[in-house]
Design a protein around this motif. Structure first.
Motif: not given
Length: 127
Positions: A64-65, A83-86, A112-113
């Motif tokens: 988010d930051e 973000k959805e996966r988090i 991320i990869e």
């Protein structure tokens, strides 16, 4: 003519500096996120649910930051998917659904990869 050559070189140098700084910043953010994902996975493997939950909160906070900077450098859809996966992993921890948790954490790392590969400076990405 000499002035035009100097201006062209300066613009080229500034553009190159911006590109290098952007790539460095993106790599740093993605490295931090990947490290946090690994810590979450290791925490859960060790049975420390509280530490895993805290790691997911730290990862979500980091994401988010850095969202504004990442939005300028990356595809919005890719960022939204991570973000959805988090969020999905946080829900799985809350409901102690470990099978889906491990799948979500794996997909966070994969997302991320994917961003790293997609945004990397390579010959394939120039075309």
């Amino acid at each position: 003519m000499k002035r035009l050559t100097i201006i062209t070189c300066v613009v080229l140098a500034v553009s190159l500096a911006i590109c290098v700084a952007s790539m460095w910043m993106l790599d740093r953010i993605l490295d931090d996120a990947h490290t946090k994902v690994t810590e979450v996975f290791v925490s859960m493997e060790q049975g420390d649910v509280t530490r895993a939950r805290e790691g997911l909160v730290a990862l979500a906070t980091l994401w988010d930051e850095k969202a504004d900077l990442l939005e300028m450098l990356c595809s919005h859809d890719d960022l939204h998917e991570v973000k959805e996966r988090i969020i999905e992993a946080e829900i799985c921890v809350a409901y102690t659904d470990m099978e889906d948790f491990y799948g979500s954490v794996a997909l966070i790392g994969e997302g991320i990869e994917h961003i790293r590969e997609k945004e990397a400076l390579s010959l394939a990405n120039l075309y």
